[in-house]
Design an enzyme around this catalytic site. Structure first.
Site: not given
Length: 185
Positions: A12-14, A54-55, A83, A85, A91, A93, A95
C-alpha cells in the site's frame, strides 16, 4: 523457486510507504525513513514488488494514474495496481476488493497464497489479503495504530500474520520467512 517460497509483495502507498495516511500528490509525497532500502532488499531477494493502492482523488482530477505509476516506478516497483474510483462508484478493484490482486496474479503468473500484502489499514489491505489467502502484514504507521485500536471492529474476523512497526521491519520479517520458507507452505 522452492515449494512455499514467497513470489511477490503488494504494498500500500499512503501510510505504509510514507505520507500521513491521507492523499498527498505524488510530487509532494515523502517516503518514511528506511523504506527505499527495504524495497531494495526485497527486490535483491528476488521478489516482485507491486504497488497496491486506492487513489480516489484520480476520479476527482486531483492527480493522474500516470503520475502515481511514475512515482512507483521510481521507487523500483515492478508494476502499480491503482484503483482510481471513488467509494461511490461501482468497481471491483477498490480494496478490500481483490480485482487488483487477481489482475496481478494473471499478468505475472502468481499464486496469491505465495504473496504478501503490507498495509496500514485492516479494513482494506488486510481484508483483501485474507480473501485471496496472501500473507497479511499490518504496519503501525499511517492508520495502523487506529486499525489495531478504534477501527479493529471493522476487520475483527481477520488476524494479521504479523504486525510490524514500519515497512522496513515488515520487509525484514518477510525476508526471514522467505529465506527459510517457514509459514508460507
Amino acid at each position: 523457486m522452492s515449494n512455499g517460497a514467497l513470489q511477490a509483495v503488494f504494498i500500500d502507498r499512503d501510510g505504509t510507504l510514507g505520507g500521513t495516511g491521507h492523499f498527498i500528490h505524488p510530487r509532494d509525497f515523502e517516503l518514511y525513513p528506511g523504506v527505499e532500502q527495504a524495497l531494495a532488499q526485497l527486490k535483491e531477494a528476488g521478489l516482485k514488488l507491486f504497488a497496491f493502492t486506492n487513489q480516489h482523488r484520480i476520479s476527482r482530477g486531483q492527480a493522474t494514474e500516470g503520475e502515481f505509476s511514475r512515482q512507483f516506478a521510481g521507487y523500483g516497483f515492478d508494476q502499480a495496481y491503482i484503483c482510481p474510483h471513488s467509494s461511490e462508484e461501482p468497481c471491483l478493484c477498490r480494496k478490500p476488493g481483490t480485482a487488483m490482486l487477481e489482475q496481478a496474479a494473471d499478468e505475472h503468473g502468481l499464486d496469491l497464497r505465495r504473496c504478501a500484502v503490507i498495509g496500514d489499514v485492516g479494513s482494506t489491505d488486510m481484508l483483501a489479503a485474507a480473501k485471496v489467502g496472501a500473507v497479511k502484514v499490518l504496519v503501525r504507521t499511517g492508520w495502523g495504530e487506529q486499525s489495531l485500536g478504534e477501527y479493529r471492529h471493522t476487520w475483527a474476523e481477520t488476524e494479521p500474520d504479523y504486525v510490524a512497526q514500519d515497512l522496513p521491519k515488515a520487509a525484514s520479517w518477510l525476508l526471514r520467512h522467505y529465506q527459510t520458507g517457514r509459514g508460507l507452505e
